[in-house]
Structures are given as structure tokens and as C-alpha cells.
Design an enzyme around this catalytic site. Sequence first.
Site, mmCIF file in Angstrom:
data_model
loop_
_atom_site.group_PDB
_atom_site.id
_atom_site.type_symbol
_atom_site.label_atom_id
_atom_site.label_comp_id
_atom_site.label_asym_id
_atom_site.label_seq_id
_atom_site.Cartn_x
_atom_site.Cartn_y
_atom_site.Cartn_z
ATOM 1 C CD GLU A 1 27.565 57.980 80.965
ATOM 2 O OE1 GLU A 1 26.501 58.244 80.377
ATOM 3 O OE2 GLU A 1 28.039 56.827 81.019
ATOM 4 C CG PHE B 1 33.365 47.366 73.359
ATOM 5 C CD1 PHE B 1 32.190 47.531 72.633
ATOM 6 C CD2 PHE B 1 33.288 47.321 74.744
ATOM 7 C CE1 PHE B 1 30.960 47.640 73.281
ATOM 8 C CE2 PHE B 1 32.067 47.425 75.389
ATOM 9 C CZ PHE B 1 30.896 47.587 74.653
ATOM 10 C CD GLN B 2 31.523 50.801 76.481
ATOM 11 O OE1 GLN B 2 32.250 50.676 77.464
ATOM 12 N NE2 GLN B 2 30.208 50.937 76.576
ATOM 13 C CG MET C 1 13.285 81.729 74.058
ATOM 14 S SD MET C 1 12.517 83.282 74.598
ATOM 15 C CE MET C 1 13.227 83.482 76.231
ATOM 16 C CE LYS D 1 39.258 47.433 82.734
ATOM 17 N NZ LYS D 1 38.271 46.465 82.210
#
Lengths: 171, 584
Positions: free
Chosen positions: B51, B113-114, B482, B163
Amino acid sequence: MKIQSAETERHVLAVTVDNEPGILAKITGLFTARGYNIDSLTVADISTDHAISRITIVTNGPPQVIDQIEAQLERLVPVHKVTDLTAAGPHVERELALIKVAGTGDKRVEALRVAEIYRANVVDTTTSSFVFELTGTPEKVNSFITLMRELGLVSVGRSGVVGMMRGSGGA
Amino acid sequence: MAQQSGAALLMESLVRQEVEFVFGYPGGAVLPIYDELFGDERIRHILVRHEAGAAHAAEGYARATGKPGVVLVTSGPGATNAVTGIADAFLDSIPMVVITGQVPTGLIGTDAFQEADTVGITRHCTKHNYLIKDPADLVATVEEAFRIATTGRPGPVVIDIPKDVQIAVPSKSRANPNAGAHRYAPQMVAPADQIAEAVDMIANAQKPVFYTGGGVINSGPRASQLLRQFQDLTSAPTTSTLMGLGAFPNTHPDWLGMLGMHGTYEANLAMNQADVMVCIGARFDDRVTGRLDAFSPDSKKIHIDIDRSSINKTVPVDLGIVGDCATVLEQMIAAWGDRAGQDLGEWKARIAGWRARECLAYPERSKANPQAIMPQKAIERLYHLTKDRSPIISTEVGQHQMWAAQYFGFDAPNKWLTSGGLGTMGYGMPAAIGAQLGHPDALVIDIAGEASIQMNIQELGTASQYRLPIKVFILNNEYMGMVRQWQELTYESRYSNSYSDSLPDFVALAEAYGWKGIRIEDEGDLDAGILRMMEHDGPVIVDCCVAKDANCFPMIPSGAAHTEMLLYGDQVEGTMDDEAKALV
């Protein structure tokens, strides 16, 4: 090496916002995330359809930070208007406090006498206690609490400051 | 007609916003939306591999096209993985709309969940965010989200959709009660008196400098045109921040190069010595100002910015103008009229003296690897061999990024995609993917380092899947360069964890994903390798092995002033006091 700090000044901000979920978290989170101070914060909806809330924030910081606080608040989408009452001119600041004092005899009599001087109302009483309701500037509330400390102070609840411009216009 | 579900309403809203691409990754809490995407030809979904890649690809698309990037990810880890890209877009003011799935409304707050508090997590790295609780709010919210993301100072907006809201039909017909025009109206036009005052200040300046930034790019290509026109009227020497490169042509005689920590000697000294500084769409970032109390001490400062909170944030200015760059430049051009301006001959002669220091002239050979290709040389050759194709360049973060900014020339906006504010390693390859989708015929090159590229290396698969012929040009010095450079400057060369150990074989890795892999080890093969990269009609990784000890100069060390630049040849190894060490 030492952590540096700068001179601060106290400002009262009146903020009108859309009354939507999360707005208070957005504002308080902004203060935390950017390291600004909150001395007190009050909020309640003020329109008949409950769509608009007014928040009064007492903050302190160097002048440049105060300016940033206003600008950062204005950047939030649900914020309509930010007014710095301290900078804008004459304004009224009021705070409500509930103060519980317990005691008998002379202390009880003295507490009631002081309350009359401060125009505090008795909103609850037993034979050994009072709950006073006091409205005024933060200084007035502070000095009343200081006196009550000697006379059996049990607990204090304060609303934080609500502020408004004097005169017919403005916020 | 049957009422549409939340997911269907979302699709219709996205189509109405003329969304071409959605960068995303499916998961449990967005399945209803993915089912709507199935077979719908109006919107093309680009399946990334992580993602973070979706968010950076959307950023790259937005930066290269000027249109908002759209991201679609699931709840919980889908959303948290996207947060780095959202924070990146927030700091670089990139228009982006991120749609995140959420657990059903009844489960919110139960540690389902999630489940993650996406609205809470993204509250301070978005321009605005929403949790939708009824499909009835969807259409108005999406409309407002795009308006907020793309207008004013652009930025990311998150829409969190549970959802059940995706599946349900609107409970009643109602618009978002807050979606009125009253609550979000950025100031575009500046007051005429401020314009007049600014023009007077500029016209009377003996030593003016234009300091331009990403705001000019965000304001659209017209802003770049107007900047050039206004510069032509005033003939003011012009520099730019990292984010603003391309707004002013690098080939112009009044171009000073980039300013700031790794900016040119002439740009930083011009800033230091100027009598009137005009900051156009930049924000006095700490990379630009160096030590604040020594920053351009004698100049009158004009700051044009669409975001009021950028004005006087770190540097107090004499005249702050809130407005859109293009609009304000147009107003200033009109107010300038046919003024002549001052003779800037003396000022330009001083600048020519600073230019003569040739601050970008790097050592021909590395001390440690005399045979090795100098990384600066590699960028110079890449620029010369590709410039006729007007390439789009993205970068990762580190030395290679600064070398790309210094040695690659940009003469048009929207050609330079880099993570400036957040400094996100792993930005470049997904950003190149987004840019290539927006400009299918362009030559898109991610200039990378061997460490950064590994942060989103999984996106090799995305480019393969969509046949995107992006090029990844790795300056491989086997160090987080760097970090190593700072360890030399500050920690007596104690290279704590900055060596890139156990590197993959980048050529074999490219081939494993169906890419072409090219390794360049000798300077004699540099041009041929770059040409082979360009000729290949598909994605290519170039593993360009460069000098391991090369450092990036000029440099204003942390805590130093513009006048205290380190140049090539200066002794730099050592340590610093704690005040300087504490700065980033």
C-alpha cells in the site's frame, strides 16, 4: 546543551467550528502535534440546529507562536472563524466554578460571609458543608478558592474560560 | 430504479470526478468496492504490491499530471501501510484522495479483525479526513474531498468507509449538511494594495532575488509561464527550492541553481546578500534557511503563499501576501506595467563572481576508488543523453537525490518528482509508475540509490504487470551515502550501520521480474549503458557502480549560515558541538 524556551503571553481565542465528529480531537491534536499549550478549553454547540459549536481556548506562547496557532486553526476545514479576543481589544472573560467547603462553627460562618462578598450562590448545603457556585474572571475564582482553602475546601470544579468581545459587533 | 449501494455510489462519484486510475490493493473491508470495479471499464485499477507503493504511485501521478491521485486500500494494515505516503503528500502538498475500507460500523471500537482508527491515525497528516456512517453522505463527501484535495494548498484527504456502508443503500436522501461552499474557500486573489507595495519594493531593489518553490508547480503550468514573464520584466536572479525545480528554466542566464543545504554557492550567497527577497510558493524550510538568525539578514522579504500559516512561521517577513501563485504573479505583472526597474549590473557582476567559484565542480577521481565512476558524472551524462526527450525524473532520498537536483537540468514544471518535505526513501519507483501511467509516452527515470530502492523494491512487479517502461538508474555506492556523509562530518567517520551489506544482484533481480538489467562499472561504458537503457522498450534497472567515498557538496552543515558553506576540497571530517548535532 540545554533545551531552550521563550517568553510567553496569555491569549484567549474564540473559535467557531462545524459541530462534527472529531473536530475537538482535530483541534486538541493540533495543539499537541505542534507543541502549543492549552490552559483551558471549553466547547458547546451554540446554534438552534446544533450545526455550529463555539470553542474558547486559553493558550500561552510567544507572539509568533500565537499567530501560528490562529493560522493553523484556520487551516482546518471545519473551522469557520478564529478570533483572538486578547488581541482584538476589550472583551469579557467569565468562568464558572463549583466549590465544596466542609466545616462547622466559625469557619462555616466565615465561609458563608466570604461567599456573600464574592456573590457566590449556595447551590447545596448540609449542616456541615456548602457547595458554592461562583461566576467571574479567572482571577476572582482564584482568589475565592485561596480564601476557601483556609475554611475547609474539599473540592473544586471549574468550567474554564468563556470569552466574548465587548460592544455590539465582533465575536 | 433500485437504489444504489454505497460502493456503487462511490464508483459513480469517482467517475464524475474524471478519475482515470485508482492505485490500490484489495482486502476484506473493501471487497464491495472491488466488486464494483470488476468489469467497470471507466476506471482503471492499478494493483500495487504494497500500500505504500499505492500512495507514492498516486503522488507521482499527481505530481506529473497536476490531477489528483486516488488510492484505494483496505482497513487496518492497508490503511497504516499507506500512511507514509499520505504524510509525504501532506508535507509536499500533493493532491490525493485516499479511500480506506473500515470494519462495519457495529464493530468500530471493538478491536475487530483488521481494525485501526484510520481517521485518528491520519488526522494530522491529512488536509481533512472523514468517516462515512451512511451511504447518503457519500456523494457530497467525495465531491468535497476532491475539492479540498485539489484547491487552495493541495493535500491528501482520507475517506474511511465502513464495509456495511459500502453494501447498504442510503437511509434517506440527504446531502452532507456541511458540504456548503461557506466552510472552505481558499483566498486566491491578493489585495491590490499589497500587490502595489510588492511591485514598488521589487522595482526599487538594487539586489533582488526570486526564491521560488513547489507552490509554483502546484499552481499549474500557467504559474511557471507567469514566473518567467515576471522575471523577464524585472530581470531578478532566480533560485528555487528542491520542490520548485523546473518552474524556471535551468538554461536561463539569471538562473542561480537550487538553494539551501545542498544548493549552489551563488544561490545561497545571493539570498544572504539580497536587499529584496521575493519568496513565491516556498515555505522557508530548515533545509533552505540554514541558521535562522543569520538567514538573509539585510533583506526586505515578500512572501507569496496560498497558505496563511506558512507566512511568518519560521522567518518573519515584511510583506505577506496570501494568494495563488499564478493569480498573484498575474496581478504583479499587471501592476508592474512598463516600469524599467533598477540597473542590476553591479548585483549581477557580484553573482558572476560567486558563480566563478564553480561550486559544482567535483573532483575528477575518487581518492579511494580512482577507477570508479563519479556519481556526479553519471548524472551529468544521464542528463545530456536524455534531455532531448524531456524526461520525467523521480528520485529516492539521499545523496543521489541531491546530485540529481544539482546535475540534472529541468526547464519545465511537472518533470521532477521527489520527496522533499518528508524525505521518504522508497518514493521514487512507485512515483515513476504513477508518472508513466499519466504520461504513457514519456521517458520516466527513477534516479535511485542502492539503499533507498530496496524500500519499495516489490513494485518491480507492478511495472511488469502493466508493461510500464520505467527506468531505474541506481547510483550504487554500497552505502546509505547521506548517512555516511553526516557520520563523517559529525561523528568522526564512525560508520554506524550505514554500509549496504548483503546487496542483491540488481541485474539478476531485474531479470527475475522480467525487466532488463544493465550493470555499468567503467566510465567508458557509461554512455553506452545509458543509451541501451533508453533504447529498451520496457522497464530497465541500471546498476551504476560509482565511487564509494563521494560526498555531496556544496553543503551548509546543520546549524550553519549560508555564508558558511562547505565546498569540494574543504576538510570536512570531524565532529560538531551538541547544538549542531541536535539539528537534523
